[in-house]
Design an enzyme around this catalytic site. Structure first.
Site, short mmCIF file in Angstrom:
data_model
loop_
_atom_site.label_atom_id
_atom_site.label_comp_id
_atom_site.label_asym_id
_atom_site.label_seq_id
_atom_site.Cartn_x
_atom_site.Cartn_y
_atom_site.Cartn_z
N PHE A 198 29.06 32.33 38.86
CA PHE A 198 30.18 33.14 38.39
C PHE A 198 31.51 32.48 38.73
O PHE A 198 31.78 32.18 39.91
CB PHE A 198 30.14 34.53 39.03
CG PHE A 198 29.03 35.41 38.56
CD1 PHE A 198 28.65 35.44 37.23
CD2 PHE A 198 28.36 36.24 39.45
CE1 PHE A 198 27.62 36.26 36.78
CE2 PHE A 198 27.34 37.07 39.01
CZ PHE A 198 26.96 37.07 37.68
N GLU A 199 32.34 32.26 37.71
CA GLU A 199 33.73 31.84 37.92
C GLU A 199 34.58 32.99 37.41
O GLU A 199 34.68 33.22 36.20
CB GLU A 199 34.02 30.54 37.18
CG GLU A 199 35.26 29.82 37.69
CD GLU A 199 36.57 30.36 37.10
OE1 GLU A 199 37.24 31.18 37.80
OE2 GLU A 199 36.91 29.98 35.98
N LEU A 200 35.21 33.72 38.34
CA LEU A 200 35.84 34.98 38.01
C LEU A 200 37.35 34.92 38.21
O LEU A 200 37.92 33.84 38.25
CB LEU A 200 35.19 36.10 38.83
CG LEU A 200 33.66 36.13 38.76
CD1 LEU A 200 33.10 37.24 39.65
CD2 LEU A 200 33.17 36.29 37.33
#
Length: 487
Positions: free
Chosen positions: A253-255
């Site tokens: 996840f790159e949030l």
């Protein structure tokens, strides 16, 4: 270049080598953010198309992983070359998708090229280790193998760049991909996948299916998906994690972020102000933007005066008009969100620049000017919420320990920035910032192909970029061989 730019927008999905002009998820009417008008239609995938795309990727997986690593390298390099050759076309697509000024719209294409070329370089350099033989007569080694079929769910704010960033490392590792671009910017990844077929990729190695929530849920819960790579917002990531857990599918996840930018009293204010003007790039729709700006009280007033003047000098305009330096927000929902945050902030801060939706020739689009709200507190809504728009907020501070505590007092942990001429202070502060990335004295933190990039806390987990980013898409297998007794 055709005079009707919208004719460049792909009108089909791509599964294997089949171009789908109808699908079960309905029809997308894509609105140009600069005009507020529908400019193209595209079929949207449903659960049935997801099944077909995953099946195509599964069928292509043994073919792609059996290729010599050097052949995968050459295919990735060829795709990068084709993207470079079509740079003007793809830049136009990006401006049509997002409203970014055409003079700036080359960066997603260049970004994709850089990521694909870097990933290509790793394709033939992934290998395991041997483990020394012990007294037990066993020979041990490790092998790296591709995860399998990877679902890459892309952010909208740099579509073809996001494609290269997400798909490039997975392809280099020998995986096949099902790409789900955002409905807000689906066209760039589709065009990139079409070029991949021209580059010689086997059909099914890259599949692109735009779709809504139904397609997204079907993809992340599909038992044929071996890993999920998602770039986007935290609430969506949490829903993905719940669905992925049913199959124990690992995720990367790159949030979002609410990055702190700290300007000390000995900083080069010109450099800090110039850096703050990055808020105009893509209308502030960036996850690493240093929008929560802590400024030492002794230079606070001067900093705000100069920054307000700098922001007011930025020209907001239509994407294909010369002189435009900043385009619109992506849609009406973004305008409503940003406007609401700024309007509510008037009760606890001072709006020094911008602050209201633009009218006149820009009234039909989603244009909001670069905005500065000064003198807020770190517990205010504007300090806690990711705006994802061209809004900066300044907060005064008095000492080093105080500002570090405030910078870390957030649920996010993506990026941070420090401005100081005291290198000892820089080296004291940087390790204390609870973020995955830090930029110093004007360096802008962004995901680049050669450096590991990723967040902490609610900003996600896993790494993109460098060897660490490629290794996200391989499994390590340990092999133990019992050797015979010497005769």
């Amino acid at each position: 270049m055709t005079s009707d730019r919208t004719s460049l927008l792909p009108s089909t999905l791509l599964i294997g080598e089949e171009r789908l002009d109808t699908a079960t998820g309905g029809v997308l009417e894509h609105i140009h953010p600069a005009s507020g008008k529908v400019q193209a239609t595209l079929p949207l995938a449903g659960a049935g198309e997801v099944d077909r795309a995953v099946a195509a990727a599964q069928a292509a997986l043994p073919i792609w992983r059996s290729w010599e690593p050097s052949a995968r390298r050459r295919a990735l390099m060829k795709l990068a070359d084709l993207l470079r050759d079509h740079a003007e076309e793809i830049s136009t697509i990006h401006s049509l998708e997002t409203g970014m000024p055409f003079t700036q719209a080359a960066w997603p294409t260049n970004w994709a090229v850089d990521w694909l070329e870097d990933a290509a370089g790793w394709a033939d350099k992934l290998y395991g280790d041997t483990v020394p033989i012990g007294s037990n007569g066993l020979f041990n080694y490790t092998a790296v193998e591709p995860y399998g079929v990877v679902a890459t769910i892309l952010t909208w704010n740099g579509s073809v760049g996001a494609f290269g960033m997400a798909a490039g490392p997975a392809l280099a590792a020998g995986c096949t991909v099902v790409v789900k671009p955002s409905e807000l910017s689906p066209f760039g990844p589709i065009r990139a996948a079409e070029l991949a077929l021209e580059a010689g990729f086997p059909p099914g190695v890259i599949n692109v299916i735009a779709g809504g929530p139904e397609a997204g849920e079907a993809l992340v819960s599909h038992p044929g998906i071996s890993k999920i790579a998602f770039t986007g917002g935290g609430p969506t990531a949490k829903r993905i994690a719940v669905s992925a857990a049913q199959n124990l599918t690992p995720c990367m996840f790159e949030l979002g972020g609410k990055s702190a930018s700290i300007t000390f009293d000995d900083a080069d204010l010109s450099a800090a102000i110039q850096h703050a003007q990055f808020v105009s790039v893509h209308a502030g729709q960036q996850c690493t933007l240093g929008s929560r700006m802590f400024v030492h009280r002794s230079v606070f007033d001067e900093f705000n005066d100069r920054l307000a003047s700098a922001l007011q000098s930025i020209t907001v305009g239509l994407p294909f008009v010369d002189g435009s330096q900043m385009g619109p927000l992506i849609n009406q929902a973004a305008i409503d969100r940003v406007h609401g945050l700024v309007d509510r902030a008037r009760s606890y801060g001072e709006v020094r620049a911008g602050g209201s939706r633009l009218g006149g020739d820009l009234s039909d689009g989603y244009f909001f000017p670069p905005t500065l709200v000064s003198g807020i507190t770190n517990d205010s809504e504007l300090a806690r919420t990711e705006v994802f728009g061209p809004v900066l907020a300044t907060i005064p501070f008095d000492d080093e320990d105080e500002v570090i505590a405030m910078a870390n007092d957030t649920e996010f942990g993506l990026s941070g920035y420090v401005f100081s001429s005291d290198i000892s202070r820089v080296h004291r502060v940087v390790p204390k910032l609870d973020t995955g990335n830090v930029g110093v004295n004007g360096a802008f933190v962004t995901a680049g192909p050669t450096l590991p990039f990723g967040g902490r806390k609610q900003s996600g987990y896993g790494k993109q970029g460098g060897l660490a980013g490629v290794m996200e898409f391989v499994n390590t297998k340990t092999v133990t061989i019992k050797l015979g007794d010497p005769s």
